[in-house]
Design an enzyme around this catalytic site. Sequence first.
Site, PDB file in Angstrom:
ATOM      1  N   HIS A  61      41.858   8.169 -16.131  1.00 51.07           N
ATOM      2  CA  HIS A  61      40.873   9.049 -15.480  1.00 51.07           C
ATOM      3  C   HIS A  61      39.727   8.204 -14.948  1.00 51.07           C
ATOM      4  CE1 HIS A  61      39.369   8.828 -19.615  1.00 51.07           C
ATOM      5  NE2 HIS A  61      38.231   9.414 -19.271  1.00 51.07           N
ATOM      6  N   HIS A  63      36.348   8.071 -15.378  1.00 53.59           N
ATOM      7  CA  HIS A  63      35.099   7.700 -16.048  1.00 53.59           C
ATOM      8  C   HIS A  63      34.895   6.175 -16.044  1.00 53.59           C
ATOM      9  CE1 HIS A  63      34.770  11.766 -18.394  1.00 53.59           C
ATOM     10  NE2 HIS A  63      34.285  11.840 -17.170  1.00 53.59           N
ATOM     11  N   ASP A  65      33.916   4.017 -18.122  1.00 53.75           N
ATOM     12  CA  ASP A  65      34.424   3.214 -19.245  1.00 53.75           C
ATOM     13  C   ASP A  65      35.963   3.210 -19.270  1.00 53.75           C
ATOM     14  OD1 ASP A  65      34.337   5.974 -20.060  1.00 53.75           O
ATOM     15  OD2 ASP A  65      34.605   5.358 -22.140  1.00 53.75           O
ATOM     16  N   HIS A  66      36.561   3.696 -18.173  1.00 57.16           N
ATOM     17  CA  HIS A  66      38.017   3.636 -18.025  1.00 57.16           C
ATOM     18  C   HIS A  66      38.446   2.981 -16.719  1.00 57.16           C
ATOM     19  CE1 HIS A  66      39.063   6.086 -21.576  1.00 57.16           C
ATOM     20  NE2 HIS A  66      37.812   6.470 -21.417  1.00 57.16           N
ATOM     21  N   HIS A 119      39.522  17.169 -19.939  1.00 55.89           N
ATOM     22  CA  HIS A 119      38.401  16.236 -20.091  1.00 55.89           C
ATOM     23  C   HIS A 119      37.853  15.910 -18.702  1.00 55.89           C
ATOM     24  CE1 HIS A 119      36.053  12.978 -21.838  1.00 55.89           C
ATOM     25  NE2 HIS A 119      36.639  12.106 -21.034  1.00 55.89           N
ATOM     26  N   ASP A 138      41.500   9.790 -22.928  1.00 48.34           N
ATOM     27  CA  ASP A 138      40.584  10.632 -23.698  1.00 48.34           C
ATOM     28  C   ASP A 138      41.108  12.064 -23.845  1.00 48.34           C
ATOM     29  OD1 ASP A 138      38.933   8.455 -23.832  1.00 48.34           O
ATOM     30  OD2 ASP A 138      37.357   9.258 -22.548  1.00 48.34           O
ATOM     31  N   HIS A 176      39.513   5.458 -27.785  1.00 51.76           N
ATOM     32  CA  HIS A 176      38.283   5.226 -28.554  1.00 51.76           C
ATOM     33  C   HIS A 176      38.557   5.229 -30.055  1.00 51.76           C
ATOM     34  CE1 HIS A 176      35.401   5.792 -25.169  1.00 51.76           C
ATOM     35  NE2 HIS A 176      36.318   6.629 -24.716  1.00 51.76           N
TER      36      HIS A 176
END
Length: 259
Positions: A61, A63, A65-66, A119, A138, A176
């Site tokens: 996805h 985001h 941090d991805h 998400h 996530d 995570h």
Amino acid sequence: TLMTKITLDIHKFPCLNDNYGYLVHEPVSGKTAAIDTPDAEKYLAEADRKGWTVTHILNTHWHPDHAGGNLRIKEVTGCTIYGPAGEAEKIPGIDVKLSEGDIVEFGRTNARVMDVPGHTLGHIAYHFSDQDVAFVGDAVFALGCGRVFEGTMEMMWNSLSKLKALPSETQLYCAHEYTQANARFAVTVDPQNKALTDYALWIDERRAEGLPTVPTRLDKELATNPFLRADDPVLQAAMGHPGNTVETFAEIRGRKDRF
């Protein structure tokens, strides 16, 4: 000649605050996939240490941090970036847009793409069925699931239902290390679950030694993860929504958000 099952070499390492980085190496072809890119320099250093060159980025996805390390890793390696068609405009450097049922060929194995929105609206997972491995970003965590930022509760439950239907021995590689906090919450909604309380103790022991709690096996999560058990009549009654799976899921998710 004996046909040997190709075994992927999955290298896991912590990065950023609580993310896991994953490099997946297919030894016959030498191909290497970065599963998401939380930290480009850490990924490049870890690949270098293993003697691997990143050929694929598989984004779950958009985001940061991805997908935040995409362009840097591509600049260094010339890799191909795969990501969700549903949010392609938010995936830096995307080359191949993927959606439900697409196959990513990866040397001697391949990954089937699953749409698991909730998400984010375009979130996808990668299921390497012959390896009994799924990279779920996530969408689901050990004893948890992603916050429902973009989708609806019903959408998220449908996505979790899809993941629940994978073979029970599937190893879920989530993004995570949230398990200890998830366990503290889970026991408040499902206090009579012996499998859960045993799991929570094991998690505390692992974390006290600085050891990871992921990947997790699907069968373990099906027995203990309250977010996957919103269809359980006992949990539905406890949450005040007997017979209503989506309302039960929404209740559990809401309680976790406020926990």
